[in-house]
Design an enzyme around this catalytic site. Structure first.
Site, PDB file in Angstrom:
ATOM      1  N   HIS A   1      21.845  19.150  33.551  1.00 47.32           N
ATOM      2  CA  HIS A   1      23.219  18.905  33.096  1.00 47.32           C
ATOM      3  C   HIS A   1      23.700  17.545  33.579  1.00 47.32           C
ATOM      4  O   HIS A   1      23.370  17.128  34.689  1.00 47.32           O
ATOM      5  CB  HIS A   1      24.180  19.956  33.685  1.00 47.32           C
ATOM      6  CG  HIS A   1      23.937  21.340  33.196  1.00 47.32           C
ATOM      7  ND1 HIS A   1      24.586  21.849  32.102  1.00 47.32           N
ATOM      8  CD2 HIS A   1      23.116  22.310  33.644  1.00 47.32           C
ATOM      9  CE1 HIS A   1      24.175  23.089  31.902  1.00 47.32           C
ATOM     10  NE2 HIS A   1      23.284  23.389  32.823  1.00 47.32           N
TER      11      HIS A   1
ATOM     12  N   ALA B   1       2.042  25.965  47.216  1.00 47.98           N
ATOM     13  CA  ALA B   1       2.887  27.125  46.946  1.00 47.98           C
ATOM     14  C   ALA B   1       4.283  26.895  47.520  1.00 47.98           C
ATOM     15  O   ALA B   1       4.437  26.405  48.631  1.00 47.98           O
ATOM     16  CB  ALA B   1       2.270  28.371  47.554  1.00 47.98           C
TER      17      ALA B   1
ATOM     18  N   ASN C   1      -0.818  32.184  35.507  1.00 51.74           N
ATOM     19  CA  ASN C   1      -0.796  33.500  36.113  1.00 51.74           C
ATOM     20  C   ASN C   1       0.507  34.231  35.795  1.00 51.74           C
ATOM     21  O   ASN C   1       1.335  33.757  35.016  1.00 51.74           O
ATOM     22  CB  ASN C   1      -1.037  33.386  37.626  1.00 51.74           C
ATOM     23  CG  ASN C   1      -1.907  34.506  38.135  1.00 51.74           C
ATOM     24  OD1 ASN C   1      -1.759  35.660  37.742  1.00 51.74           O
ATOM     25  ND2 ASN C   1      -2.826  34.175  39.023  1.00 51.74           N
TER      26      ASN C   1
ATOM     27  N   ALA D   1       1.518  29.054  43.704  1.00 54.53           N
ATOM     28  CA  ALA D   1       2.451  30.162  43.494  1.00 54.53           C
ATOM     29  C   ALA D   1       3.874  29.803  43.913  1.00 54.53           C
ATOM     30  O   ALA D   1       4.107  29.162  44.933  1.00 54.53           O
ATOM     31  CB  ALA D   1       1.987  31.389  44.275  1.00 54.53           C
TER      32      ALA D   1
END
Length: 191
Positions: free
Chosen positions: A104, A149, A74, A131
């Site tokens: 890192h 989400a 999306n 999402a």
């Protein structure tokens, strides 16, 4: 004379830059999705015609993207592709998802963000990332898993498992019937 692999790499990076710059302009209709997919392939991504990406998604190195059949990504996602990201067949990625492959080493006091290392991310067949979720380097999301989400995934997700939270933790196992019902209810508003 510039060696051929270097020319291909330069062209792929130019295509990725063009893709990132034009992604919103292309729109999400059939033509826009096809043009976006063509630019992804020109950038070196492995992307079948059955899969699609909506606009506004950023790719740092599209050549490190491997996408299976019938995947859907999306709008406004971010793919940090220092390492490889592999999406299995039938994967759905919701709005604003971030997939990170670089991290890192811890550096000295004067500069804690040390050397960059890349760790691949794999999302298994049929998985759904909700999402605004974030998937961090080195994670494997198992086949049929659901990431809620807003979750931040720092560890591998078992197949057919729903995870949620920060950091993401297993909420419950999804058997075939649960997974179908979850998908049926959520699909119209899937993010």
């Amino acid at each position: 004379m510039i060696p051929r692999p270097r020319v291909r790499s330069t062209l792929a990076r130019a295509a990725t830059h063009l893709l990132n710059s034009a992604s919103d302009l292309l729109g999400d209709d059939v033509v826009g999705r096809r043009l976006r997919s063509a630019l992804l392939r020109a950038s070196g991504a492995r992307l079948p015609r059955s899969s699609s990406f909506h606009g506004g998604t950023y790719f740092s190195r599209a050549a490190n993207l491997r996408v299976g059949e019938n995947c859907f990504v999306n709008r406004r996602c971010y793919f940090d592709l220092e390492g490889t990201v592999t999406l299995g067949d039938g994967v759905t990625i919701g709005h604003g998802v971030t997939v990170v492959t670089s991290t890192h080493a811890v550096g000295p006091t004067s500069h804690r963000a040390g050397a960059v290392t890349a760790r691949p991310v794999t999302v298994g067949r049929g998985a759904w990332i909700g999402a605004n979720a974030t998937v961090l380097p080195g994670v494997t999301v198992g086949p049929g898993a659901v990431v809620a989400a807003g979750a931040v995934v720092v560890d591998d997700v078992a197949p057919d498992t729903l995870v949620a939270g920060v950091p993401a933790r297993a909420v419950r196992r999804l058997d075939g019937a649960d997974a179908l019902e979850t998908a049926r209810r959520a699909r119209p508003t899937a993010g």
